[in-house]
Each structure stands twice: as structure tokens, then as C-alpha cells.
Design a protein around this motif. Structure first.
Motif, PDB file in Angstrom:
ATOM      1  N   ASP A  50       0.848  -1.195   0.000  1.00 29.05           N
ATOM      2  CA  ASP A  50       0.000   0.000   0.000  1.00 29.05           C
ATOM      3  C   ASP A  50       0.885   1.247   0.000  1.00 29.05           C
ATOM      4  O   ASP A  50       1.735   1.430   0.880  1.00 29.05           O
ATOM      5  CB  ASP A  50      -0.909  -0.008   1.237  1.00 29.05           C
ATOM      6  CG  ASP A  50      -1.973   1.078   1.190  1.00 29.05           C
ATOM      7  OD1 ASP A  50      -1.692   2.171   0.659  1.00 29.05           O
ATOM      8  OD2 ASP A  50      -3.092   0.834   1.674  1.00 29.05           O
ATOM      9  N   LYS A  51       0.657   2.117  -0.975  1.00 29.56           N
ATOM     10  CA  LYS A  51       1.468   3.333  -1.104  1.00 29.56           C
ATOM     11  C   LYS A  51       1.372   4.211   0.143  1.00 29.56           C
ATOM     12  O   LYS A  51       2.371   4.783   0.595  1.00 29.56           O
ATOM     13  CB  LYS A  51       1.003   4.116  -2.338  1.00 29.56           C
ATOM     14  CG  LYS A  51       1.696   5.458  -2.533  1.00 29.56           C
ATOM     15  CD  LYS A  51       1.241   6.135  -3.813  1.00 29.56           C
ATOM     16  CE  LYS A  51      -0.233   6.506  -3.730  1.00 29.56           C
ATOM     17  NZ  LYS A  51      -0.683   7.254  -4.926  1.00 29.56           N
ATOM     18  N   LYS A  52       0.182   4.302   0.716  1.00 27.45           N
ATOM     19  CA  LYS A  52      -0.001   5.151   1.892  1.00 27.45           C
ATOM     20  C   LYS A  52       0.796   4.610   3.073  1.00 27.45           C
ATOM     21  O   LYS A  52       1.345   5.378   3.865  1.00 27.45           O
ATOM     22  CB  LYS A  52      -1.491   5.249   2.242  1.00 27.45           C
ATOM     23  CG  LYS A  52      -2.342   5.917   1.175  1.00 27.45           C
ATOM     24  CD  LYS A  52      -3.774   6.133   1.626  1.00 27.45           C
ATOM     25  CE  LYS A  52      -4.533   4.800   1.690  1.00 27.45           C
ATOM     26  NZ  LYS A  52      -4.737   4.202   0.368  1.00 27.45           N
ATOM     27  N   ARG A  54       3.587   2.820   2.819  1.00 31.82           N
ATOM     28  CA  ARG A  54       5.009   3.067   2.535  1.00 31.82           C
ATOM     29  C   ARG A  54       5.376   4.528   2.855  1.00 31.82           C
ATOM     30  O   ARG A  54       6.456   4.811   3.383  1.00 31.82           O
ATOM     31  CB  ARG A  54       5.323   2.743   1.071  1.00 31.82           C
ATOM     32  CG  ARG A  54       5.175   1.255   0.736  1.00 31.82           C
ATOM     33  CD  ARG A  54       5.850   0.919  -0.586  1.00 31.82           C
ATOM     34  NE  ARG A  54       5.264   1.617  -1.722  1.00 31.82           N
ATOM     35  CZ  ARG A  54       4.199   1.204  -2.406  1.00 31.82           C
ATOM     36  NH1 ARG A  54       3.586   0.074  -2.046  1.00 31.82           N
ATOM     37  NH2 ARG A  54       3.734   1.881  -3.431  1.00 31.82           N
ATOM     38  N   GLU A  96       8.304   3.692  -7.712  1.00 33.91           N
ATOM     39  CA  GLU A  96       7.498   4.174  -6.595  1.00 33.91           C
ATOM     40  C   GLU A  96       6.912   5.551  -6.933  1.00 33.91           C
ATOM     41  O   GLU A  96       7.469   6.317  -7.717  1.00 33.91           O
ATOM     42  CB  GLU A  96       8.373   4.253  -5.328  1.00 33.91           C
ATOM     43  CG  GLU A  96       7.673   4.783  -4.095  1.00 33.91           C
ATOM     44  CD  GLU A  96       6.476   3.930  -3.697  1.00 33.91           C
ATOM     45  OE1 GLU A  96       5.362   4.277  -4.126  1.00 33.91           O
ATOM     46  OE2 GLU A  96       6.662   2.925  -2.979  1.00 33.91           O
ATOM     47  N   SER A  97       5.783   5.893  -6.291  1.00 33.03           N
ATOM     48  CA  SER A  97       5.131   7.185  -6.541  1.00 33.03           C
ATOM     49  C   SER A  97       6.018   8.321  -6.037  1.00 33.03           C
ATOM     50  O   SER A  97       6.758   8.168  -5.058  1.00 33.03           O
ATOM     51  CB  SER A  97       3.779   7.238  -5.824  1.00 33.03           C
ATOM     52  OG  SER A  97       3.980   7.292  -4.421  1.00 33.03           O
ATOM     53  N   VAL A 100       6.041   9.155  -2.118  1.00 33.37           N
ATOM     54  CA  VAL A 100       6.863   8.366  -1.201  1.00 33.37           C
ATOM     55  C   VAL A 100       8.342   8.681  -1.402  1.00 33.37           C
ATOM     56  O   VAL A 100       9.099   8.835  -0.432  1.00 33.37           O
ATOM     57  CB  VAL A 100       6.594   6.862  -1.403  1.00 33.37           C
ATOM     58  CG1 VAL A 100       7.486   6.035  -0.486  1.00 33.37           C
ATOM     59  CG2 VAL A 100       5.124   6.540  -1.146  1.00 33.37           C
TER      60      VAL A 100
END
Length: 970
Positions: A50-52, A54, A96-97, A100
Motif C-alpha cells: 500500500d502506497k499510503k 510506505r 514508486e510514486s 513516497v
């Protein structure tokens, strides 16, 4: 709590929920982050799908670094750096976004900013890690390829991430001081990263990079480079680094403007540096920038579509299209002009020069379509540039002893063009447009006109009377063409130059032509569709040029007839009354024969609904100024009685309204009567410029001291008595009028009048502070040795002040205004009325008084604190008084000196606000200079355990006290 449970909490944090639930989750997560397991938890969370989560893992690392660094230990710090770099490489490799990745970059910056973190060559370290796709030990960086080779082997996203890190790093270091021993090392480490950063910029800004669909990379590079340059401004001043290497990148950055996608970033970069650090650019750089402005360059490489965009941006501005990109380019042009204003002026005579071309563009920015500020968003900034331009020309003109420079005439030609543009820009909009403007647009337009006024005054210094002559011609032409908005703008400009032409005889010829024209008749023509703003500006002209009518009285009748007619207009009544007041005051002697006509005109005006209280008081004051000019005081009696009849009408109306229970209307009428009396009093005051005949015979007793003259004064006193007894007013505004005159007159009231008004007040009296100030002014008038001593009045005032102080329960915070007024009044007793202050009738109350003044020093209210500080400064300085008074003074200081010292030291030591230190410094200075025991008193407080500041040690206190005693104060 397990990592899975933590993940669930993070995910719930981003879901809809009640504020209480979200707050509880945040508290739980913050507690976990700050726990000893937070270091390991961050690693686990960065592995989440989950990006959030990370992002939360990277955030946890930042929080631990900033709040729990000491728990890490010196040996583990390098290991932590390796983990962070490893995560950065891994996350970028997995695409990765940015959210992050940027957070992890800021975490690395947080690591760098830790005092015990010794991260050297951090930029190269990041590049090396990306190059080998894993963590590289910091002690093996020299074994890696050169920085240029490293960069050439990286992916676009790896380079972008490096730029994010460098930008964040520079911005964070910029927030710290290089003077501090604690933070200076950050600046030294940053300076060591300059070469690696420059190599990054050189690679990124190569034409083959930004022209190959890699605009995002170049865009981030420009932003990073911009951060470096702005930081370099400060670092260069503080001699931390040199500018040569950063300057080498400038040509590549400027040439990037050819790429459509990079236009905004390049323009922002150039504007920012030109505005904040123009010295960074060399002459070659300015030459390159100038090519951006020219769409007709002979260089075929400049005929790109992007160069046309420069011309397009300016064309949009000129035709009133103020889109963001066009306005940004206009600001860039203005920033360039500010940086090169001297060169632009010097080269203006060369018709083919780039400077002349750019000056033409800058002139165009003052000619954009649209009303100033409301529509034209660039004209205010353009006017700032042209004001700077004129100021430079003025300096150049007066600095040259051999004569004016050869280029000055051509440079002045541009000033004339801007004056013409300003005249157009300040024209008021039609009413149907103006009513659509919001308050911000209206205020902005008004501010722009004020700036134009300043510009015209500066231009007059350079161009002289020709400017005034030009506006005189425009005014007459506008009258002929019945162009009323043009006339309003022209009269505004004529007003702007009133001070500049005040002593110019030639200006009188221009004004004579204007005032002998049809100006007044046109403005008074009720059948003409003249904007009220134009009529108001015509009134303002008369107000600004009253000195002209003193010299040319033949123009007075037409001007005054126009003004009295203007009073009947609701839009002009206040401005016209103000102009009548100014004109009658200036030309009072000449107007004496017309006094009867003025009386009749005033009586007629009273029947008009436009005669508001402000207008009435101004005009009655104007007529009184003419009365004052009568050569014989006895001749003044009848006109004064007539004027007082007008006031009496308002007094009677006030009383009648009270009888029928209309208190608000009564208040208005009564206050109007008072204000009229005030203006009568002011009108009777002698002008400042009246000559004094030293050879004149000794004057006879004044008419005001005998029955005839006293009748006028008695009427005034009667009105005051009636109004004050029936309404909640005080009379300080009336009384102060009489204090200015040094000779007898109807407003030089007997002492009893002031005494009754002052003694009639209580702590709840409206504007009591002003009444007490008035009492103080009366005492001050009688403090010099040559003046009459008024012991009885002083004693009454002292007793009344003591009653008011006791009414506050000796607590100044109960009413700071009254407290301040009482202390100010008591200070006026020093030194002439010290015998009254220490008289037997008040002796028992003096301890309470001094205690009260000490308490005023401790109150948070600055008004009463400042008054108390002034009192103690004066009280401590009292010397050489009669024996008995001096003994009483010394005894009081010995009694209250220790407590005063304690209050002053505690205030300076931390109890008082920084803004109050100057207030406390003066009594401290007087204490040290006049009291031998001051050192002991001050020291007792400084070394007491209750001293406010715990950060100052005894040695520092001792040194400070020695300096205070040696130098006599702060």
C-alpha cells in the motif's frame, strides 16, 4: 502491536471517519512512531503493498531521526544511512510514486541536518548508489567512476530523484545560520557538493536532453539550479563559496527557453534571480537574455516558435490579455529592466541598440489596454520600474559637474512618453464599469493613482516646468472638448505638482489661464453631464492652490462663488467646505470687505439639506478667520455674536430634541454646536505668518477684558455649561483652543471653567483621558518661570487625580486609560508644582500615589506603563529643589527606590516584552545616574532566586551590572 495492525491503522487513517476516531488513530500511530521499535517498524512499513503505508514508513524514519536520534548511537548512524539509501534505490527501481520518494528524500535531508551525522559528499554518494543499484559505503566513493560518468549511467527517474534530494537539501540548509558554530558545518558540507551539482546541471541542460522528450528532467534541473543560485547569493556574501562554477551553467539554462515545455520554468528562474541576485549574471548573460526579447534577430536559430512566444506574450499584454504566462513574461522584462536600468538609460540615444529596443518594450507595458489594476495587472509594476528609471536620471543629472550627459535628452524622451501613458491610465472608468469593481480593485486603482502622483513629482525634478505647462494645455483642451474624464485626470496631475510649483512665478501664468477659462462655469453648469469626480477634482485644485489666490486676489470671487455653489451638491459638499476653509484662512485679509456677504451666504446654506455638521463647522470656521483679520477687536464683536447665534440654534434644537426624548438626534445637534465652537476658536487664532511690529505703541487694555468683550466669552461659557450639564460630553476640545493664544480673547477662558469641567468628571466619564490631558496642558502652560503660577488650580487637579486613582482601587488594570491620564497629569507637576505635590493637604495620599505609579510599571498595558516610566524618569532627575522639598524627594526615592529597581530589573530580565525594553531603559538610566545606591538595589534583584531568566549565570549578571553602572544605563 504487530506490523499488520499498524498497516490497518494507517489505512483507516485515510478512510472517512469521525474527528474523534481520526484523532485517536493519529495519537496511537504517533505513539508507535516514537517507541523504540519505531526504527524497525519503518523498515517493515516500507515493504507494504500500500502506497499510503510506505509513505508512513518513510515518515516514521523522519520522525525518529528528528526526535529520537540519541537512541540510535554513533555506531548505528552510518548503518541507518545505508538503510535509507538502499530503500531509495529500491523504491525508484520499482517506480514508486513521487509522494513516497520525495518523503524519503526529505528523510535523508533530516539525517544530513543532524549535528552528529557526518555525511560528506552526499550528492555524489546518492549518485553512486543509483549507479550500482545498491548501497555504497561512504568510505568507498573514491573508487567509483567520475561524477559525469555516474550521471551518464543513470536512468531519468534516478536523476530526477537526485535533483529532488539536492533541492530539498539546499532549501533546508538555507534556513540555518552560517554564523553559528553549531550550523556552520552544514554550509561547509554543502559547498563541497557544488561540483557534483554543477555536473548534474551541465548534463541535464544539454540541448540533446531537453529536446528529446525529457522535459520533466530538465524542468526539475532548472528548479534545483534556481535553489542553488538563490542560496549562493547568501553564501557568496558570507564567503562560503564562489560563483564561477554556477555561472558557467547560465548559458545552457537561458538557451533552454527555446523548448516550449520549459518556457515557464526558465522565465521564473530568470525573474527570480534578476529580482533577488542580479549581480549573479555577467554582461554576457544579460546579452543572452536580451535575445529572448527580440523576435527579429539575424540569427536563424533564434527564429524558433519559442522566440515568437516572447512577442506573443507581449502582444497579449498590450491588447489586454493578462493570462498567467503573459504576465510572468512581463515581470521578467521588468526585472531585466531594473537590473540594467543604468545601461538602458546610457544606450538610449543609439537608435539601433538593444537597450533602446527594450526600453520601447518597457514603455509598451505602460500602454496595455484596460483600467489600471482592475484589468491591467502589469502597469503598477511597470510604473515602479519607470520611477526607478527617473530617479537614476535625476542622480545622473545632479552628479555631473561638467554638464549634463550626452545621452540624457534621449533618456528624458522616454519619461515624457511614460507621463503621457500615466495620464491615460489614471482616467477614471465610466460609472457602469466602476460599480462592477470589488473593493480590492477600487483600492488598487486608487493606490496606482497615488503612485502616479509620486512619479510626476520625481519627473518634475528632471523635466521642470514643462511638465506643468503640458498639463495646463491638456486641461484647457479637455475643457474645449468637454472631455470631462480627461479633465479629471489632468486636474489630478496638476494637483500632484502643487508643492513642486509653489514658488514658480511661471506656474502662476499657467494657473491664471486655467482659472480665467470656463472651468468654474463648466463645473457649476447643472445642465452639463459632468462626472461628480471631475467636479470634486476641480474643488481639490482650489484647495491645493490657495497660495495662488493670495497672490492673485482678482480670481477669488469666481473661485469662491463656485465653491459655495458646490457646497449645495451632495457629492462635493465636504470637499468644497474644506476648500472654502483653506481659502478663507489664507486670504482672510483680502476678504474682510466681503464679510457681510459671507454671513448671508452661510445663513442661506443652512437651509440646504447638504449642510451636514462637518460642512457647517468648516464654513463657520472659515468666516471666523475673516473676522480675525478685522484690524479692530471691537469691530469683531458684532460678527462674532452673529456667528454665535448660528451655534445657539443648534443648542436650542439639541435641548428641544431632549425634551421630546430623541437622544441620538440631540447628541448629533449638540456635538455639532461644540464642533462649530471649536472651529470659531481656531479661526480666531492668529496666523503663523503674521508680522510682529516691534515699534508699535503699547496696546490699550484688550476689549476681551472689559464688559463688551466678556459678553462674547460669557455666551460661549453659557453654551458649554448647558451642553455639558445635559449631555455626556466633556469639553477638552473647546478648552484646548484657548491655550494656544498668548493674549486675551473670547476662548482664553478663566481657570474656573477648566476647573469645573475637570472636577466634574468621574471614572466613567466618556473620553476622561482627554480631559486629564487637557488639565495637564493647562499646567504645562503655567510651568515656566515667566508664567503665572496657578497653585490653587494645581491643588484641585491633584486632589481630583487622587480621587480617581482610589476609585480604581489602586489597580491600573481596572482602566488603563484613566490610569495613564492620572499619571501623566501628576507628572506635569514636576518640577514647578512639587510644593503642591508634597503639600500638607495631600501628603497622606502620596504613598498611595507612588505605589500606584509603580504598579503601572508592571501592568501589561503599554499606555500606563509608558506613562509610569516617564513619571519615574522625571521624578528621579529632580535636583536642587528647596531644602524641605528636596528632603521629601530624597526620602521618597530611598523608600521606593528598591522596589522600583526590582520592577525594572525583572522587566528587563524577562517579565517585559521586547518591545517594552526601551520604555524601561529611561527610568533605569535616571536611577543609575542619580542614585548612589542604585548598584545595591539592582544587584539585590539580579542575584535573587526569583530573577525571571534562568539562562543567565551570575558572572554574566555581574558583568552586565558593571556596564550599566559604568555607562549610566542601557
Amino acid at each position: 502491536m504487530s506490523s499488520t495492525e499498524v498497516e490497518e491503522l494507517v489505512q483507516r487513517l485515510y478512510l472517512p471517519g469521525s474527528p474523534q476516531e481520526i484523532s485517536k488513530i493519529q495519537q496511537t500511530l504517533q505513539s508507535i512512531q516514537r517507541s523504540q521499535d519505531g526504527w524497525q517498524l519503518a523498515d517493515v512499513l516500507l515493504q507494504s503493498h500500500d502506497k499510503k503505508v510506505r509513505f508512513f514508513g518513510a515518515l516514521t524514519f523522519s520522525i525518529k531521526i528528528n526526535t529520537d536520534w540519541d537512541s540510535l548511537g554513533d555506531d548505528n548512524a552510518p548503518l541507518l544511512l545505508g538503510r535509507l539509501l538502499s530503500w531509495l534505490v529500491k523504491l525508484v527501481a520499482t517506480e514508486e510514486s513521487p509522494l513516497v520518494v520525495r518523503k524519503l528524500c526529505s528523510t535523508l535531508v533530516a539525517y544530513f541536518m543532524q549535528p552528529k551525522a557526518l555525511w560528506i559528499s552526499c550528492v555524489r554518494h546518492v549518485l553512486c548508489c543509483f549507479y550500482v543499484n545498491t548501497e555504497v559505503p561512504s568510505n568507498s566513493l573514491d573508487q567509483q567512476p567520475s561524477t559525469i560518468d555516474l550521471i551518464s549511467g543513470l536512468s531519468e527517474q534516478q536523476i530526477i530523484t537526485t535533483l529532488w534530494f539536492v533541492t530539498s537539501l539546499i532549501e533546508e540548509v538555507s534556513k540555518t545560520s552560517s554564523d553559528s558554530l553549531k550550523t556552520h558545518k552544514y554550509h561547509e558540507r554543502i559547498a563541497s557538493c557544488l561540483d557534483d551539482s554543477v555536473n548534474l546541471f551541465r548534463t541535464i541542460l544539454r540541448p540533446d536532453i531537453h529536446s528529446n522528450n525529457r522535459s520533466e528532467l530538465t524542468r526539475e534541473g532548472i528548479k534545483c539550479y534556481q535553489s542553488w543560485v538563490i542560496y549562493a547569493h547568501r553564501a557568496y556574501i558570507e564567503k562560503i563559496l564562489t560563483l564561477d562554477k554556477l555561472r558557467e551553467v547560465v548559458p545552457q539554462a537561458i538557451h533552454s527557453y527555446r523548448n516550449d515545455d520549459l518556457w515557464d520554468e526558465i522565465i521564473e528562474f530568470l525573474t527570480d534571480v534578476l529580482t533577488n541576485f542580479p549581480a549573479f549574471f555577467t554582461n554576457d548573460h544579460f546579452e543572452l537574455m536580451s535575445q529572448i526579447f527580440r523576435a527579429d534577430s539575424d540569427d536563424p536559430t533564434e527564429n524558433s516558435e519559442r522566440t515568437a512566444s516572447a512577442a506573443t506574450s507581449l502582444r497579449h499584454l498590450y491588447y489586454g490579455n493578462f493570462e498567467e504566462e503573459s504576465v510572468a513574461f512581463g515581470r521578467f522584462l521588468l526585472a531585466y529592466g531594473d537590473a540594467k536600468v543604468q545601461d538602458l538609460a546610457h544606450d538610449s540615444e543609439d537608435k539601433g541598440s538593444t537597450s533602446r529596443y527594450i526600453l520601447d518594450l518597457l514603455t509598451g507595458l505602460m500602454n496595455c489596454e484596460g483600467f489600471a489594476v482592475a484589468e491591467d495587472e502589469i502597469c503598477s509594476q511597470a510604473l515602479e520600474f519607470w520611477t526607478t528609471y527617473v530617479e537614476y536620471l535625476i542622480d545622473a543629472f545632479f552628479e555631473t559637474e561638467e554638464g549634463k550627459p550626452a545621452w540624457l535628452n534621449e533618456a528624458k524622451g522616454y519619461v515624457w512618453r511614460i507621463i503621457e501613458a500615466c495620464w491615460v491610465k489614471i482616467r477614471s472608468p465610466p460609472h457602469d464599469i466602476y460599480v462592477t469593481w470589488d473593493s480590492e480593485a477600487r483600492v488598487g486603482f486608487k493606490t496606482f493613482r497615488a503612485d502616479v502622483e509620486d512619479f510626476l513629482q520625481s519627473s518634475y525634478t528632471l523635466l521642470g516646468l514643462d511638465v506643468f505647462h503640458r498639463f495646463g494645455q491638456l486641461a484647457l483642451a479637455s475643457l474645449d472638448n468637454r472631455a470631462w474624464l480627461d479633465l479629471e485626470a489632468t486636474l489630478f496631475c496638476i494637483n500632484a505638482l502643487s508643492d513642486a510649483v509653489a514658488n514658480e512665478q511661471e506656474a502662476d501664468k499657467i494657473l491664471s489661464a486655467l482659472f480665467s477659462s470656463c472651468l468654474f462655469d463648466s463645473m457649476a453648469d447643472s445642465n452639463s453631464p459632468i462626472r461628480s469626480s471631475t467636479q470634486q477634482m476641480a474643488v481639490a485644485v482650489l484647495n491645493r492652490y490657495t497660495a495662488f489666490f493670495e497672490r492673485h486676489t482678482d480670481y477669488l470671487p469666481a473661485a469662491l462663488n463656485f465653491l459655495f455653489g458646490a457646497v449645495k451638491s451632495l457629492a462635493m459638499t465636504d470637499a468644497a467646505a474644506k476648500a472654502i476653509s483653506a481659502m478663507c484662512s489664507s486670504c482672510r485679509v483680502v476678504l474682510v470687505p466681503e464679510l457681510k456677504a459671507f454671513m448671508q451666504q452661510y445663513e442661506a446654506l443652512l437651509t440646504w439639506t447638504t449642510m451636514n455638521p462637518s460642512t457647517k463647522e468648516r464654513i463657520i470656521g472659515a468666516i471666523t478667520a475673516i473676522v480675525q483679520a478685522l484690524p479692530d477687536d471691537e469691530a469683531k464683536l458684532d460678527p462674532l455674536h452673529k456667528l454665535l447665534e448660528f451655534v445657539e440654534r443648534d443648542v436650542h434644537e439639541c435641548l428641544n430634541l431632549l425634551e421630546i426624548d430623541q437622544p441620538e438626534e440631540a447628541q448629533s445637534k449638540g456635538h455639532c454646536a461644540l464642533r462649530c465652537l471649536v472651529n470659531i476658536g481656531k479661526g480666531l487664532q492668529s496666523p503663523d505668518d503674521v508680522a510682529i511690529d516691534l515699534d508699535a505703541e503699547k496696546p490699550k487694555p484688550a476689549i476681551w477684558e472689559v464688559e463688551l468683550g466678556l459678553g462674547v466669552q460669557n455666551r460661549i461659557i453659557q453654551y458649554l455649561s448647558v451642553l455639558f450639564s445635559r449631555m455626556s460630553w466633556n469639553g477638552e476640545i473647546i478648552l484646548r483652543v484657548g491655550y494656544i493664544e498668548t493674549s486675551p480673547g473670547p476662548f482664553a477662558f478663566p481657570l474656573v471653567v477648566t476647573e469645573e469641567i475637570v472636577l466634574g468628571t468621574v471614572s466613567k466619564t466618556a473620553r476622561l483621558g482627554y480631559v486629564l490631558d487637557t488639565a495637564g496642558i493647562l499646567l504645562s502652560k503655567h510651568t515656566s518661570d515667566s508664567s503665572t503660577k496657578i497653585e490653587g488650580t494645581a491643588l484641585l487637579f491633584l486632589k481630583h487625580s487622587l480621587r480617581l486613582i482610589h476609585g480604581l482601587d489602586l489597580d491600573p488594570t481596572n482602566d488603563p486609560e484613566v490610569a495613564s491620564g492620572c499619571v501623566n497629569l501628576v507628572e506635569r507637576f514636576l518640577p514647578r508644582y512639587l510644593d503642591i505635590l508634597f503639600s500638607p493637604q495631600t501628603q497622606e495620599s502620596i504613598p498611595s500615589l507612588l505605589t500606584f505609579v509603580l504598579r503601572c510599571l508592571t501592568t501589561p498595558e503599554i499606555l500606563s506603563k509608558r506613562s509610569a516610566a516617564n513619571f519615574w524618569s522625571s521624578f528621579l532627575a529632580m535636583k536642587n529643589q528647596p531644602f524641605q522639598i528636596q528632603n521629601t524627594l530624597d526620602a521618597a526615592i530611598q523608600q521606593y527606590g528598591p522596589l522600583l529597581s526590582q520592577i525594572l530589573i525583572r522587566g528587563i530580565g524577562g517579565d517585559a516584552a521586547r518591545s517594552e525594553l526601551d520604555t524601561l531603559a529611561e527610568p533605569l538610566k535616571k536611577l543609575v545616574q542619580n542614585q548612589p545606591k542604585a548598584k545595591v538595589w539592582l544587584g539585590n534583584t539580579m542575584f535573587d532566586k526569583s530573577f525571571p531568566s534562568q539562562t543567565v549565570n551570575d558572572t554574566e549578571k555581574r558583568l552586565w551590572l558593571q556596564k550599566i553602572i559604568r555607562y549610566g544605563g542601557l
